[in-house]
Write an enzyme that holds these catalytic residues in place. Sequence first.
Site, short mmCIF file in Angstrom:
data_model
loop_
_atom_site.label_atom_id
_atom_site.label_comp_id
_atom_site.label_asym_id
_atom_site.label_seq_id
_atom_site.Cartn_x
_atom_site.Cartn_y
_atom_site.Cartn_z
N ARG A 120 -0.96 10.93 -19.57
CA ARG A 120 -0.07 11.55 -18.32
C ARG A 120 1.36 11.13 -18.66
NH1 ARG A 120 -4.00 11.77 -14.34
NH2 ARG A 120 -2.65 13.13 -13.18
N GLN A 125 3.16 17.36 -18.79
CA GLN A 125 3.14 17.39 -17.34
C GLN A 125 2.90 19.18 -17.27
OE1 GLN A 125 6.60 16.21 -15.59
NE2 GLN A 125 5.71 14.67 -14.56
N ASP A 128 -0.98 19.59 -17.51
CA ASP A 128 -1.77 18.76 -16.73
C ASP A 128 -2.70 19.20 -15.87
OD1 ASP A 128 -2.59 16.48 -15.40
OD2 ASP A 128 -0.50 15.47 -15.44
N SER A 131 -3.27 16.92 -12.51
CA SER A 131 -2.30 17.11 -11.43
C SER A 131 -2.34 18.36 -10.70
CB SER A 131 -1.01 16.95 -12.25
OG SER A 131 -0.78 15.73 -12.60
N TYR A 226 -2.99 4.82 -14.70
CA TYR A 226 -4.08 4.82 -13.92
C TYR A 226 -4.49 3.42 -13.07
CZ TYR A 226 -5.56 9.12 -15.92
OH TYR A 226 -5.52 10.63 -16.39
P1 NAD Z 1 -6.58 9.13 -9.97
O1 NAD Z 1 -7.24 10.42 -9.28
O2 NAD Z 1 -6.91 8.53 -11.17
O3 NAD Z 1 -6.94 7.94 -8.80
C1 NAD Z 1 -6.30 8.53 -7.31
C2 NAD Z 1 -5.60 7.18 -6.88
O4 NAD Z 1 -6.45 6.24 -6.22
C3 NAD Z 1 -4.56 6.60 -7.73
O5 NAD Z 1 -3.25 6.58 -7.24
C4 NAD Z 1 -5.07 4.95 -7.89
O6 NAD Z 1 -4.14 4.07 -8.18
C5 NAD Z 1 -5.86 4.95 -6.47
N1 NAD Z 1 -6.77 4.11 -6.66
C6 NAD Z 1 -7.81 3.45 -7.54
N2 NAD Z 1 -8.30 2.81 -7.23
C7 NAD Z 1 -8.03 2.23 -5.85
C8 NAD Z 1 -8.62 1.30 -4.99
N3 NAD Z 1 -9.57 0.35 -5.08
N4 NAD Z 1 -7.95 1.06 -3.89
C9 NAD Z 1 -6.88 1.93 -3.48
N5 NAD Z 1 -6.64 2.97 -4.38
C10 NAD Z 1 -6.95 3.12 -5.66
O7 NAD Z 1 -4.95 9.37 -9.93
P2 NAD Z 1 -4.28 10.59 -10.39
O8 NAD Z 1 -3.56 11.20 -9.17
O9 NAD Z 1 -4.82 11.10 -11.52
O10 NAD Z 1 -2.87 9.89 -11.02
C11 NAD Z 1 -2.92 8.84 -11.97
C12 NAD Z 1 -1.75 8.41 -12.63
O11 NAD Z 1 -1.22 9.58 -13.54
C13 NAD Z 1 -0.62 8.11 -11.55
O12 NAD Z 1 -0.07 6.96 -11.90
C14 NAD Z 1 0.33 9.26 -11.56
O13 NAD Z 1 1.77 9.03 -11.19
C15 NAD Z 1 0.42 9.52 -12.90
N6 NAD Z 1 0.61 10.90 -13.16
C16 NAD Z 1 1.69 11.15 -14.34
C17 NAD Z 1 2.13 12.16 -14.45
C18 NAD Z 1 3.00 12.68 -15.63
O14 NAD Z 1 3.74 11.89 -15.68
N7 NAD Z 1 2.75 13.71 -16.54
C19 NAD Z 1 1.72 13.44 -13.90
C20 NAD Z 1 0.42 13.22 -12.80
C21 NAD Z 1 0.01 11.93 -12.73
#
Ligand code: NAD
Length: 375
Positions: A120, A125, A128, A131, A226
């Site tokens: 990520r 991006q 992705d 996302s 994550y």
């Molecule tokens: P995900 O689908 O893996 O999880 C969803 C959310 O649930 C996450 O925010 C996680 O912290 C939260 N979570 C997990 N266990 C939990 C718990 N026990 N209690 C409460 N919340 C909990 O997440 P995602 O949407 O795929 O995003 C994962 C990461 O990737 C994030 O840090 C996001 O900012 C990052 N990201 C980066 C980019 C990039 O820079 N290219 C793009 C998209 C996302």
Amino acid sequence: MIAGILKEPHGENRVSLLPEQAEALMKKNIEVWIEDGAGINAFADNEAYTFKNIRVVSRKELLLQADIILSIHNLSSEEIVGLRNEALLVGVYQPLYNIELIKDYTAAIVTLCSIDMLPRTTRAQSMDVLSSQANIAGYKAVLTAANIYGRYFPMFMTAAGSIAPARVLILGAGVAGLQAIATARRLGAVVEVFDTRPAVKEEVMSLGAKFIEIGGAADASTAGGYAVDQTEEYRQQQQMKIAESITKADIVITTAQIPGKNAPVLITEKMLKTMRNGSVIVDIAAGTGGNTPFTKNNEAVKYNGVTILGDANLPSTMPFDASKLYGKNVLNFLSLLLDKDGNIQLDFEDELVKGACITHRGEVVHEKIKNLISN
Ligand code: NAD
């Protein structure tokens, strides 16, 4: 070189590439084929593809002859066995949860690129898919909940009486959770949010929601953004705070996931008993078990007057936009693998190729998956 777009399994409305997107590949001297009817549920019928000089073929012909196979979901074991050696497959194959199929792809000597495994990073991006699709899931989760919920979302003051705004609780503020917050706020709801990553607090607040903080979260700095497993002490504190919020909530959107593991159960049976009659939970973590003990994927379950809808594939309910964004992600990823003449050139020094490529020339080449298989 032939790139083939497969028809997805029953229940999936998206398609890997829409007709106008396939043109980008054709400009690279790649002939594009599509399985008969693959785009119909995304509002792109066979004629829309043939109009763009894309050949409509049977599944059998496509699997036998295409050099690049595009499919969102995994193929069956039987189909994998019959694949051409050296074919390149690009899709969302969720290798962390499908180890047996990965062994089949390896034995079939195909190159398997699973774009859900891309790191990520900023550079990734534009490709992705997690996302682009999670954004849709978060939006649609709130609309679906609003549809089931028998009351208003916004506050109303009318001559016939006042309506209080709906209270929405969001568990997990990743891409889906943040879009769910924005959508619920636009509809006029009051929103509270939990996440184990304190880093999301500012984003949550900038969307007009309240972030409930819990001290002592496990360090997730090496988990690529994550979430990671939490200590028992943290879990107990979190449960106490969720229990306080959930008694006031009308709608709960649960999105919490940990890659390669079952989703954490954040809503206990005891909490469900304290929820208001008519409340709605939409659990988009349903594909990995869900965030409640009663979640069933693709089913609405009633517990004590609360509807718990498990749906891990909400993007499929918005097939046109979901396919459009997915297809753009795929094209951007393919541009990493194809040289200017349209030949496949895999650069395993590139962290994005290395991150997404799972099997190649009869071997598992992805370190994490290799370790999972050998353990
Ligand atoms: P995900 O689908 O893996 O999880 C969803 C959310 O649930 C996450 O925010 C996680 O912290 C939260 N979570 C997990 N266990 C939990 C718990 N026990 N209690 C409460 N919340 C909990 O997440 P995602 O949407 O795929 O995003 C994962 C990461 O990737 C994030 O840090 C996001 O900012 C990052 N990201 C980066 C980019 C990039 O820079 N290219 C793009 C998209 C996302």
